[in-house]
Design an enzyme around this catalytic site. Structure first.
Site, mmCIF file in Angstrom:
data_model
loop_
_atom_site.group_PDB
_atom_site.id
_atom_site.type_symbol
_atom_site.label_atom_id
_atom_site.label_comp_id
_atom_site.label_asym_id
_atom_site.label_seq_id
_atom_site.Cartn_x
_atom_site.Cartn_y
_atom_site.Cartn_z
ATOM 1 N N ASN A 11 -10.240 0.067 0.698
ATOM 2 C CA ASN A 11 -8.781 0.173 0.643
ATOM 3 C C ASN A 11 -8.298 -0.353 -0.709
ATOM 4 O O ASN A 11 -8.396 -1.547 -0.978
ATOM 5 C CB ASN A 11 -8.202 -0.645 1.802
ATOM 6 C CG ASN A 11 -6.688 -0.704 1.801
ATOM 7 O OD1 ASN A 11 -6.031 -0.302 0.849
ATOM 8 N ND2 ASN A 11 -6.133 -1.229 2.882
ATOM 9 N N CYS B 173 0.824 -1.224 0.000
ATOM 10 C CA CYS B 173 0.000 0.000 0.000
ATOM 11 C C CYS B 173 0.851 1.264 0.000
ATOM 12 O O CYS B 173 0.340 2.348 -0.277
ATOM 13 C CB CYS B 173 -0.928 0.008 1.205
ATOM 14 S SG CYS B 173 -2.001 -1.423 1.245
ATOM 15 N N HIS C 121 -3.334 7.222 3.266
ATOM 16 C CA HIS C 121 -3.813 5.936 2.741
ATOM 17 C C HIS C 121 -5.171 5.582 3.367
ATOM 18 O O HIS C 121 -5.323 5.595 4.586
ATOM 19 C CB HIS C 121 -2.758 4.861 3.046
ATOM 20 C CG HIS C 121 -3.193 3.483 2.700
ATOM 21 N ND1 HIS C 121 -3.840 3.171 1.526
ATOM 22 C CD2 HIS C 121 -3.083 2.311 3.386
ATOM 23 C CE1 HIS C 121 -4.096 1.878 1.502
ATOM 24 N NE2 HIS C 121 -3.654 1.333 2.617
#
Ligand code: UT7
Length: 315
Positions: A272, A108, A242
């Site tokens: 996500n 990520c 994020h």
């Protein structure tokens, strides 16, 4: 380097929490209150590489450039249908570019690592214009009978074109090996010499450990990067963090003592989307007109590895 253009592409299929409750022992109430996610965009008939090419073309158009202007393409990707060739080469062909290209897998945090590589190439005099594409399909990594993981993710591709200018003020990256916290195992082709029994293992996660790591790493990365470049948290216009869990984002707000209004979010209807999450947020808020020329923006992301990073940029 400075951001010259952005673009993003999301899958068409919208999956709500209620739709998940039809086949999982879960509820909209649990998912929304524990994560912030109410729906996510999930790849169905699309191909990730097509979405990546489309996002790249949108970013080039936004930058007023064409593929021939690019000196380097970096693609951040955890998984896609090809093991080889690398996704960046598929994107290179799709947009008609001829420059060198590379893939990175920094989970990520991939966008921050790609930004650092782009900046370093630029400082070394090796690249004036760089295309970063983050293309991710984490919904193809989870076990869709595992309510602890599959409810969290969404897919998407986002691209950023960087060119000449003084936009990137500072970036810091970190890594701390913790390979049993968030991982997936893939069996390779058998050979006559492999004797052990092997099995694919879909994405496994120790959620609370990842949560604690994320809050600690983001707070530390952001504070360090701000202090390196001599900017106070109060002087930052926007924090683009994020989109993993709204509670992680709230904990980062508390740590930095910064108001919620400085943290644009899209986790509610995106979930996500791994390394695509930050550049999707960046593109959406640039196009909305929220991020303006001269604004000071902090980007921060964290993920499997563990790896994390933060950047301070001027739009
Ligand atoms: O990009 C980085 C990737 N990952 C992350 O950032 C994830 C970070 N971690 C998190 O976001 C949170 O830890 C989760 C959202 C994954 C889980 O939230 P939590 O508050 O830490 O819940 P938990 O894991 O402690 O589980 C609490 C309960 C458990 O039941 P019991 O054992 O208390 O009876 C789980 O089985 O909630 C249960 N549970 C669910 N219930 C309904 C777990 N998932 C679900 C679900 N629906 N989807």
């Amino acid at each position: 380097m400075k951001i010259k253009g952005t673009g993003s592409v999301l899958p068409k299929k919208i999956v709500t929490n209620d739709m998940l409750s039809e086949f999982l022992d879960t509820s909209d109430q649990w998912i929304a209150s524990r994560t912030g996610v109410r729906s996510r965009k999930v790849i169905s008939d699309e191909k990730l590489e097509d979405m990546a090419v489309e996002a790249a073309l949108l970013a080039l158009e936004d930058a007023g450039m064409n593929a021939g202007n690019l000196d380097l393409i970096i693609c951040s990707n955890v998984v896609n249908e090809y093991i080889t060739p690398q996704l960046s080469c598929i994107i290179q062909g799709g947009i008609g570019a001829s420059c060198p290209c590379m893939d990175i897998n920094c989970a990520c945090a991939g966008f921050l690592y790609a930004l650092d590589i782009a900046d370093s190439y630029n400082k070394a005099g090796k690249a004036r214009n760089v295309l970063i594409v983050c293309a991710e399909e984490p919904t193809r990594m989870t076990d869709w009978t595992d309510r602890r993981t599959c409810v969290l993710f969404g897919d998407g591709a986002a691209a950023v074109v960087l060119g000449e200018g003084e936009g990137i003020k500072g970036i810091s990256l970190s890594a701390a090996s913790a390979t049993d916290k968030l991982w997936q195992y893939r069996v390779l082709q058998p050979t006559p010499y492999i004797t052990k029994e092997e099995h694919d293992v879909p994405l496994q996660m120790k959620g609370q450990d990842v949560f604690k790591f994320a809050v600690k790493a983001a707070g530390k990365d952001i504070s360090k990067t701000l202090s390196d470049v001599g900017v106070r948290p109060d002087d930052v216009d926007w924090y683009l963090v994020h989109q993993a869990n709204i509670r992680i984002i709230e904990a980062i707000q508390d740590y930095l003592e910064q108001p919620e209004s400085k943290f644009p979010v899209n986790i509610y209807d995106h979930g996500n989307s791994s390394s695509s999450s930050c550049p999707i947020l960046l593109d959406e808020n640039r196009r909305k007109g929220l991020l303006r020329e001269g604004d000071i923006v902090v980007l921060s992301a964290f993920g499997a590895g563990f790896v994390s990073g933060a950047a301070v940029i001027e739009m």
